[in-house]
Motif scaffolding. Structure first.
Motif, PDB file in Angstrom:
ATOM      1  N   LYS A 215     -13.206 -27.490  47.278  1.00 46.64           N
ATOM      2  CA  LYS A 215     -12.737 -26.146  46.941  1.00 46.64           C
ATOM      3  C   LYS A 215     -13.321 -25.669  45.608  1.00 46.64           C
ATOM      4  O   LYS A 215     -13.647 -24.493  45.460  1.00 46.64           O
ATOM      5  N   THR A 216     -13.487 -26.560  44.660  1.00 44.03           N
ATOM      6  CA  THR A 216     -14.051 -26.188  43.362  1.00 44.03           C
ATOM      7  C   THR A 216     -15.477 -25.672  43.522  1.00 44.03           C
ATOM      8  O   THR A 216     -15.855 -24.638  42.943  1.00 44.03           O
ATOM      9  N   THR A 217     -16.271 -26.371  44.314  1.00 42.04           N
ATOM     10  CA  THR A 217     -17.647 -25.937  44.576  1.00 42.04           C
ATOM     11  C   THR A 217     -17.656 -24.613  45.336  1.00 42.04           C
ATOM     12  O   THR A 217     -18.480 -23.736  45.062  1.00 42.04           O
ATOM     13  N   ALA A 218     -16.727 -24.455  46.283  1.00 43.22           N
ATOM     14  CA  ALA A 218     -16.634 -23.205  47.043  1.00 43.22           C
ATOM     15  C   ALA A 218     -16.310 -22.040  46.116  1.00 43.22           C
ATOM     16  O   ALA A 218     -16.860 -20.943  46.272  1.00 43.22           O
ATOM     17  N   ASP A 219     -15.444 -22.261  45.136  1.00 37.41           N
ATOM     18  CA  ASP A 219     -15.112 -21.200  44.178  1.00 37.41           C
ATOM     19  C   ASP A 219     -16.326 -20.809  43.338  1.00 37.41           C
ATOM     20  O   ASP A 219     -16.525 -19.639  43.028  1.00 37.41           O
ATOM     21  N   THR A 220     -17.146 -21.792  42.973  1.00 36.37           N
ATOM     22  CA  THR A 220     -18.371 -21.515  42.217  1.00 36.37           C
ATOM     23  C   THR A 220     -19.337 -20.684  43.051  1.00 36.37           C
ATOM     24  O   THR A 220     -19.945 -19.722  42.560  1.00 36.37           O
ATOM     25  N   VAL A 221     -19.494 -21.042  44.323  1.00 34.46           N
ATOM     26  CA  VAL A 221     -20.368 -20.287  45.229  1.00 34.46           C
ATOM     27  C   VAL A 221     -19.857 -18.861  45.377  1.00 34.46           C
ATOM     28  O   VAL A 221     -20.629 -17.898  45.346  1.00 34.46           O
ATOM     29  N   LEU A 222     -18.544 -18.717  45.498  1.00 31.23           N
ATOM     30  CA  LEU A 222     -17.938 -17.394  45.638  1.00 31.23           C
ATOM     31  C   LEU A 222     -18.207 -16.524  44.407  1.00 31.23           C
ATOM     32  O   LEU A 222     -18.553 -15.351  44.525  1.00 31.23           O
ATOM     33  N   SER A 223     -18.097 -17.108  43.216  1.00 32.35           N
ATOM     34  CA  SER A 223     -18.358 -16.324  42.009  1.00 32.35           C
ATOM     35  C   SER A 223     -19.831 -15.925  41.915  1.00 32.35           C
ATOM     36  O   SER A 223     -20.158 -14.827  41.450  1.00 32.35           O
ATOM     37  N   ASN A 224     -20.746 -16.784  42.382  1.00 35.29           N
ATOM     38  CA  ASN A 224     -22.172 -16.430  42.401  1.00 35.29           C
ATOM     39  C   ASN A 224     -22.445 -15.285  43.369  1.00 35.29           C
ATOM     40  O   ASN A 224     -23.284 -14.422  43.103  1.00 35.29           O
ATOM     41  N   ILE A 225     -21.751 -15.285  44.496  1.00 36.01           N
ATOM     42  CA  ILE A 225     -21.912 -14.190  45.464  1.00 36.01           C
ATOM     43  C   ILE A 225     -21.423 -12.885  44.851  1.00 36.01           C
ATOM     44  O   ILE A 225     -22.062 -11.843  44.991  1.00 36.01           O
TER      45      ILE A 225
ATOM     46  N   TYR B 178     -23.826 -15.719  57.421  1.00 38.98           N
ATOM     47  CA  TYR B 178     -24.470 -16.891  56.839  1.00 38.98           C
ATOM     48  C   TYR B 178     -23.422 -17.933  56.491  1.00 38.98           C
ATOM     49  O   TYR B 178     -22.262 -17.597  56.240  1.00 38.98           O
ATOM     50  N   CYS B 179     -23.824 -19.210  56.475  1.00 38.22           N
ATOM     51  CA  CYS B 179     -22.898 -20.309  56.282  1.00 38.22           C
ATOM     52  C   CYS B 179     -23.503 -21.348  55.349  1.00 38.22           C
ATOM     53  O   CYS B 179     -24.714 -21.595  55.384  1.00 38.22           O
ATOM     54  N   LYS B 180     -22.643 -21.964  54.523  1.00 39.12           N
ATOM     55  CA  LYS B 180     -23.101 -23.021  53.619  1.00 39.12           C
ATOM     56  C   LYS B 180     -22.053 -24.118  53.570  1.00 39.12           C
ATOM     57  O   LYS B 180     -20.857 -23.857  53.485  1.00 39.12           O
ATOM     58  N   LEU B 181     -22.513 -25.373  53.588  1.00 38.93           N
ATOM     59  CA  LEU B 181     -21.644 -26.529  53.461  1.00 38.93           C
ATOM     60  C   LEU B 181     -21.477 -26.852  51.980  1.00 38.93           C
ATOM     61  O   LEU B 181     -22.464 -26.934  51.249  1.00 38.93           O
ATOM     62  N   VAL B 182     -20.224 -27.023  51.534  1.00 36.96           N
ATOM     63  CA  VAL B 182     -19.944 -27.384  50.144  1.00 36.96           C
ATOM     64  C   VAL B 182     -19.030 -28.608  50.125  1.00 36.96           C
ATOM     65  O   VAL B 182     -18.397 -28.941  51.118  1.00 36.96           O
ATOM     66  N   LEU B 183     -18.988 -29.285  48.975  1.00 35.18           N
ATOM     67  CA  LEU B 183     -18.235 -30.537  48.865  1.00 35.18           C
ATOM     68  C   LEU B 183     -16.721 -30.348  48.837  1.00 35.18           C
ATOM     69  O   LEU B 183     -15.986 -31.130  49.431  1.00 35.18           O
TER      70      LEU B 183
ATOM     71  N   ARG C  98     -16.760 -25.155  54.461  1.00 40.49           N
ATOM     72  CA  ARG C  98     -17.820 -24.203  54.791  1.00 40.49           C
ATOM     73  C   ARG C  98     -17.492 -22.861  54.163  1.00 40.49           C
ATOM     74  O   ARG C  98     -16.355 -22.407  54.197  1.00 40.49           O
ATOM     75  N   VAL C  99     -18.507 -22.243  53.593  1.00 36.71           N
ATOM     76  CA  VAL C  99     -18.382 -20.889  53.054  1.00 36.71           C
ATOM     77  C   VAL C  99     -19.136 -19.975  54.008  1.00 36.71           C
ATOM     78  O   VAL C  99     -20.347 -20.108  54.183  1.00 36.71           O
ATOM     79  N   LEU C 100     -18.408 -19.070  54.653  1.00 37.39           N
ATOM     80  CA  LEU C 100     -19.005 -18.104  55.577  1.00 37.39           C
ATOM     81  C   LEU C 100     -19.101 -16.759  54.871  1.00 37.39           C
ATOM     82  O   LEU C 100     -18.116 -16.283  54.306  1.00 37.39           O
TER      83      LEU C 100
ATOM     84  N   LEU D 155     -28.973 -15.389  49.337  1.00 39.93           N
ATOM     85  CA  LEU D 155     -28.194 -16.308  50.171  1.00 39.93           C
ATOM     86  C   LEU D 155     -29.042 -17.491  50.634  1.00 39.93           C
ATOM     87  O   LEU D 155     -28.615 -18.646  50.564  1.00 39.93           O
ATOM     88  N   ILE D 156     -30.247 -17.226  51.085  1.00 37.54           N
ATOM     89  CA  ILE D 156     -31.122 -18.286  51.585  1.00 37.54           C
ATOM     90  C   ILE D 156     -31.500 -19.248  50.461  1.00 37.54           C
ATOM     91  O   ILE D 156     -31.459 -20.464  50.637  1.00 37.54           O
ATOM     92  N   LYS D 157     -31.833 -18.712  49.277  1.00 30.93           N
ATOM     93  CA  LYS D 157     -32.171 -19.572  48.145  1.00 30.93           C
ATOM     94  C   LYS D 157     -30.977 -20.381  47.665  1.00 30.93           C
ATOM     95  O   LYS D 157     -31.143 -21.449  47.077  1.00 30.93           O
ATOM     96  N   SER D 158     -29.763 -19.882  47.921  1.00 30.12           N
ATOM     97  CA  SER D 158     -28.544 -20.593  47.527  1.00 30.12           C
ATOM     98  C   SER D 158     -28.138 -21.654  48.540  1.00 30.12           C
ATOM     99  O   SER D 158     -27.123 -22.314  48.362  1.00 30.12           O
ATOM    100  N   GLY D 159     -28.901 -21.797  49.625  1.00 30.38           N
ATOM    101  CA  GLY D 159     -28.628 -22.848  50.601  1.00 30.38           C
ATOM    102  C   GLY D 159     -27.861 -22.396  51.823  1.00 30.38           C
ATOM    103  O   GLY D 159     -27.401 -23.229  52.610  1.00 30.38           O
ATOM    104  N   PHE D 160     -27.709 -21.103  52.015  1.00 31.64           N
ATOM    105  CA  PHE D 160     -27.007 -20.600  53.201  1.00 31.64           C
ATOM    106  C   PHE D 160     -27.946 -20.609  54.403  1.00 31.64           C
ATOM    107  O   PHE D 160     -29.150 -20.380  54.270  1.00 31.64           O
TER     108      PHE D 160
END
Length: 106
Positions: A52-62, A45-50, A7-9, A32-37
């Motif tokens: 750590k690699t996906t979480a890092d991608t989400v973090l860079s987008n933020i 806000y919270c998002k489920l990711v598959l 989870r990415v919080l 955030l909402i358009k990104s699935g949070f």
């Protein structure tokens, strides 16, 4: 590839004193909402990711879409840690009368 759900919080505190700051707040929230949070609380806000690699991608987008002012904090936790979250609720206010005891029939 290993699937370890995480989870990415995202927690943020953004100024909304001027009209431009309000616009930046709304744009970040929409991003955030358009990104699935999903909103857990106001400004949390919270998002489920598959994994750590996906979480890092989400973090860079933020980081790319963060507002110029204010604080944005990101916490990445495992799904198991997230599922251990405790929900603590205070007493409910009963200011609203939702019975028919006060109905006057004419």
């Amino acid at each position: 590839m290993s699937y370890r759900f995480m989870r990415v919080l995202v927690m943020f505190d953004l100024p909304i004193l001027t009209s431009e700051q309000k616009r930046e707040y709304r744009e970040f929230r929409r991003f955030l909402i358009k990104s699935g949070f999903l909103m857990l609380q106001e400004s949390v806000y919270c998002k489920l990711v598959l994994n750590k690699t996906t979480a890092d991608t989400v973090l860079s987008n933020i980081e790319k879409n963060k507002p110029p002012e204010g604080i944005v904090q990101v916490l990445v936790i495992t799904e198991k840690q997230f599922s251990n979250m405790k929900l603590i609720v205070g007493n409910l206010k009963k200011d609203i009368i939702d019975t028919d005891e006060r109905i006057v029939i004419i």
